[in-house]
Design a protein around this motif. Structure first.
Motif, PDB file in Angstrom:
ATOM      1  N   UNK A  46       7.272 -15.464 -11.616  1.00 46.43           N
ATOM      2  CA  UNK A  46       6.616 -15.632 -10.311  1.00 46.43           C
ATOM      3  C   UNK A  46       6.653 -14.308  -9.540  1.00 46.43           C
ATOM      4  N   UNK A  47       7.754 -13.576  -9.669  1.00 46.85           N
ATOM      5  CA  UNK A  47       7.848 -12.275  -8.986  1.00 46.85           C
ATOM      6  C   UNK A  47       6.748 -11.329  -9.451  1.00 46.85           C
ATOM      7  N   UNK A  93       3.908  -9.629  -7.178  1.00 47.81           N
ATOM      8  CA  UNK A  93       3.654  -8.190  -7.101  1.00 47.81           C
ATOM      9  C   UNK A  93       2.205  -7.882  -7.457  1.00 47.81           C
ATOM     10  N   UNK A  94       1.690  -8.623  -8.430  1.00 42.53           N
ATOM     11  CA  UNK A  94       0.324  -8.401  -8.872  1.00 42.53           C
ATOM     12  C   UNK A  94      -0.654  -8.624  -7.715  1.00 42.53           C
ATOM     13  N   UNK A  95      -0.546  -9.781  -7.067  1.00 43.33           N
ATOM     14  CA  UNK A  95      -1.492 -10.104  -5.994  1.00 43.33           C
ATOM     15  C   UNK A  95      -1.173  -9.371  -4.696  1.00 43.33           C
ATOM     16  N   UNK A  96       0.109  -9.192  -4.414  1.00 46.84           N
ATOM     17  CA  UNK A  96       0.476  -8.545  -3.158  1.00 46.84           C
ATOM     18  C   UNK A  96       0.370  -7.040  -3.223  1.00 46.84           C
ATOM     19  N   UNK A  97       0.775  -6.467  -4.375  1.00 45.99           N
ATOM     20  CA  UNK A  97       0.859  -5.020  -4.461  1.00 45.99           C
ATOM     21  C   UNK A  97      -0.349  -4.374  -5.094  1.00 45.99           C
ATOM     22  N   UNK A  98      -0.995  -5.052  -6.055  1.00 46.08           N
ATOM     23  CA  UNK A  98      -2.091  -4.408  -6.779  1.00 46.08           C
ATOM     24  C   UNK A  98      -3.459  -4.900  -6.316  1.00 46.08           C
ATOM     25  N   UNK A  99      -3.590  -6.223  -6.070  1.00 48.16           N
ATOM     26  CA  UNK A  99      -4.926  -6.734  -5.725  1.00 48.16           C
ATOM     27  C   UNK A  99      -5.138  -6.887  -4.230  1.00 48.16           C
ATOM     28  N   UNK A 109       1.314 -17.058  -0.149  1.00 48.11           N
ATOM     29  CA  UNK A 109       1.479 -18.435  -0.616  1.00 48.11           C
ATOM     30  C   UNK A 109       2.418 -18.471  -1.819  1.00 48.11           C
ATOM     31  N   UNK A 110       2.268 -17.505  -2.730  1.00 45.15           N
ATOM     32  CA  UNK A 110       3.157 -17.450  -3.900  1.00 45.15           C
ATOM     33  C   UNK A 110       4.607 -17.303  -3.444  1.00 45.15           C
ATOM     34  N   UNK A 111       4.831 -16.402  -2.489  1.00 44.71           N
ATOM     35  CA  UNK A 111       6.218 -16.178  -2.073  1.00 44.71           C
ATOM     36  C   UNK A 111       6.778 -17.406  -1.348  1.00 44.71           C
ATOM     37  N   UNK A 112       5.899 -18.154  -0.665  1.00 49.06           N
ATOM     38  CA  UNK A 112       6.377 -19.372  -0.020  1.00 49.06           C
ATOM     39  C   UNK A 112       6.806 -20.405  -1.060  1.00 49.06           C
ATOM     40  N   UNK A 124      11.440 -13.312  -0.897  1.00 50.12           N
ATOM     41  CA  UNK A 124      11.124 -12.050  -1.564  1.00 50.12           C
ATOM     42  C   UNK A 124      10.392 -11.139  -0.586  1.00 50.12           C
ATOM     43  N   UNK A 125      10.825  -9.901  -0.499  1.00 49.59           N
ATOM     44  CA  UNK A 125      10.291  -9.053   0.562  1.00 49.59           C
ATOM     45  C   UNK A 125       8.929  -8.441   0.231  1.00 49.59           C
ATOM     46  N   UNK A 126       8.413  -8.675  -0.975  1.00 48.51           N
ATOM     47  CA  UNK A 126       7.152  -8.015  -1.368  1.00 48.51           C
ATOM     48  C   UNK A 126       6.043  -8.207  -0.344  1.00 48.51           C
ATOM     49  N   UNK A 127       5.832  -9.467   0.093  1.00 47.35           N
ATOM     50  CA  UNK A 127       4.686  -9.715   0.967  1.00 47.35           C
ATOM     51  C   UNK A 127       4.915  -9.279   2.396  1.00 47.35           C
ATOM     52  N   UNK A 128       6.184  -9.162   2.809  1.00 46.92           N
ATOM     53  CA  UNK A 128       6.395  -8.743   4.189  1.00 46.92           C
ATOM     54  C   UNK A 128       6.278  -7.227   4.318  1.00 46.92           C
ATOM     55  N   UNK A 129       5.980  -6.548   3.209  1.00 47.30           N
ATOM     56  CA  UNK A 129       5.858  -5.092   3.221  1.00 47.30           C
ATOM     57  C   UNK A 129       4.846  -4.590   4.229  1.00 47.30           C
TER      58      UNK A 129
END
Lengths: 311, 291
Positions: A267-268, A272-278, A286-289, B135-140
């Motif tokens: 899931x991480x 990262x894929x949707x939050x960091x790359x796309x 929503x994924x992190x929730x 997870x802190x990724x989205x709060x970045x």
């Protein structure tokens, strides 16, 4: 923990009583204020904002639209890779979580029996793999896919295999190997806190226990040691949960991203894929929730299990 | 009723059978080998000359140990655009300032939450604990906007202040305050007229020394291992780990220097660990609480 007030005060309302208590404990508010202020700014607000964002289609470019539960519906009904990620995450969590927790606890307990000088050395041996950020990359060298990797080279030399195995590129080996590496790095902060917790237990407790009829070290562990370090056990459990469900960095470093056939996609990774790359921030939130809710659930379960300790 | 007593060294121990001792030693030794062999391999790799690194069949142990990899690493460091000592200073400064600020803020808040009953105290603690699961990724993105508003982008502040309010430290300190600090001791101090701040500093903190030494170890080590940060653009402010990573990006010919850099990166956290662990053992020995 706060105890329920048994006395019912008739001369004041609940609000008044609270206000009085607050005035009386002004110093406590001053003590928590610096930390809580920064915490609110850097953790609480970002977390609450992303809860809000998870109900929108925010993509960092356009103004977000409120889309209710669409992101969540899409996750579960229209995203096959997310379901693979959920399955992998659960496998990781169910194996690595309890195994790392019990290993940390048992090793800490064993080490605590050793004489002080040896204890420090042995603690270092077990903690060393967690000490440096990237030392686990050595597993990539040991299990390198070419003939120069130590494992492949040795197996080839012994004639057990005829060509090198692509350990971290083969869907059959990725999961087991990543689990081994995860366990190797798992004696971290919770392990240290267990050791520190064990050192805080007063020796007289064990003597009193022996007088009361404790007959073996295992009874002593269950009836005296563990109950006197419940807060540390809880701390370690929360760390095991976040470590096991948030697992991903090690996989990316060893297998690349995405892993072959999504064999170790967690899931991480999806996050990262949707939050960091796309940059689909709404969807990523929503994924992190979802991950957050799963972890809170796991935490509830562990609180229940830990309440049985010592009974 | 006759109790089973055993003597270990010069001490009498309760409830410890010889068979159990042996079993535990064997389990500990096997696990220890599993944990330690890869670490030995890291050091071996860093001492191997290039032809041994790419030799078939590969050997676990080094045959002709050399410090050439370390010399290569240091000469590569010399060629960097910003002097390497600058990267080291950045990392040490951030790690020390971040760790001690965190230790102080988290401990004082943890003391209040664990040992003073005040409305909202438990709720605050629960909120901090539950945020650990996030997870802190989205709060970045939110954090970045916040840093921009504060004007902290491209300054040390962006690295140090978030470390101060890390959640783990508060949780750890709160748990230890709960078990290790007896309410009765605090009560008598309060009756003697000591202020809460004084009680915290002179009574509670010494009782949770193992906890704050643990906090120092992992907080320092986390900051020490920090790589590139989205908040830092200037080369002059970048971290040691980032700079080492740039060297390793050189590919196969740098495999040896890469192995050496892993060892170098480990040395400082290990030193911090050894110093604080020996401190834990000393306190326990002198306080008369244990053995």
């Amino acid at each position: 923990m706060s105890k329920k007030k048994a006395v019912i005060r008739s001369d004041m309302t609940r609000a008044q009583w609270t206000w009085n208590e607050m005035k009386k404990n002004k110093v406590a508010y001053l003590m928590v204020a610096p930390y809580m202020l920064l915490f609110t700014l850097f953790t609480a607000i970002p977390v609450l904002l992303s809860l809000g964002v998870s109900f929108t289609d925010f993509n960092m470019l356009q103004m977000p639209n409120f889309i209710f539960f669409d992101n969540y519906i899409r996750l579960f009904l229209d995203d096959d890779i997310f379901l693979i990620a959920c399955k992998n995450t659960l496998i990781f969590a169910v194996i690595v979580g309890p195994a790392s927790y019990l290993m940390s606890l048992m090793v800490a307990w064993f080490i605590n029996e050793l004489p002080p000088k040896i204890r420090a050395v042995v603690t270092l041996v077990f903690y060393a793999p967690s000490i440096s950020g990237q030392v686990y990359l050595i597993w990539g060298t040991l299990f390198s896919g070419d003939a120069y990797g130590w494992v492949n080279g040795t197996l080839l030399n012994l004639g057990l295999i005829s060509s090198p195995i692509q350990w971290f590129q083969d869907a059959d080996y990725i999961m087991p190997l990543c689990i081994v590496v995860a366990l190797w790095t798992s004696l971290g902060t919770s392990f240290l806190s267990f050791i520190a917790g064990l050192q805080g237990i007063v020796r007289a407790m064990f003597e009193a226990g022996a007088v009361d009829g404790i007959k073996s070290r295992w009874q002593e562990l269950w009836y005296i040691t563990l109950p006197s370090m419940k807060p540390q056990l809880m701390f370690g459990a929360v760390l095991s949960i976040t470590g096991a469900f948030g697992f991903g960095g090690v996989v990316t470093a060893l297998c690349g991203f995405p892993s072959v056939d999504y064999a170790a996609h967690t899931i991480t990774h999806h996050l990262d894929d949707y939050g960091g790359a796309r940059f689909e921030t709404g969807y990523a939130s929503a994924i992190s929730m979802v991950l957050f809710i799963i972890q809170v659930g796991a935490n509830k379960l562990i609180v229940k299990l830990l309440s049985k300790v010592g009974n | 009723m006759a109790k089973k007593l055993r003597v270990r060294g010069h001490k009498v121990v309760l409830n410890r059978s010889a068979g159990g001792d042996t079993g535990i030693t064997i389990v500990l030794a096997l696990l220890g080998v599993f944990m330690f062999l890869p670490m030995v391999y890291v050091v071996m790799q860093s001492l191997k000359p290039l032809d041994e690194l790419w030799m078939f069949p590969p050997r676990f142990f080094v045959r002709n140990p050399t410090f050439k990899n370390y010399r290569d690493l240091f000469s590569l460091m010399d060629t960097s655009w910003v002097p390497f000592s600058r990267y080291i200073f950045n990392t040490v400064f951030v790690a020390v300032a971040g760790t001690f600020g965190h230790l102080f803020l988290a401990s004082i808040a943890a003391y209040a939450m664990a040992k003073i009953k005040f409305p909202g105290g438990n709720a605050m603690f629960r909120f901090v604990r539950i945020s650990l699961m996030f997870q802190s990724t989205v709060s970045g993105i939110t954090s970045f906007i916040l840093m921009t508003m504060l004007g902290w982008v491209d300054t040390y502040w962006a690295l140090i202040v978030p470390a101060w309010c890390s959640t783990l430290g508060l949780y750890l300190m709160r748990q230890f305050m709960q078990t290790n600090v007896a309410d009765s001791v605090l009560e008598s101090a309060r009756l003697d007229g000591a202020s809460e701040l004084r009680t915290f500093w002179t009574i509670a903190m010494p009782m949770v020394k193992p906890a704050w030494l643990t906090l120092i170890i992992y907080s320092f080590q986390g900051l020490w291992n920090q790589g590139a940060s989205v908040y830092i653009h200037s080369e002059q402010l970048k971290s040691f780990n980032y700079a080492i990573g740039q060297i390793m990006a050189g590919g196969i010919k740098r495999a040896g220097a890469g192995a050496a850099s892993t060892v170098i990166m480990m040395l400082v956290p290990i030193a911090v660990f050894v110093i604080s662990q020996s401190n834990i053992i000393e306190t326990m020995g002198s306080s008369g609480m244990k053995d």
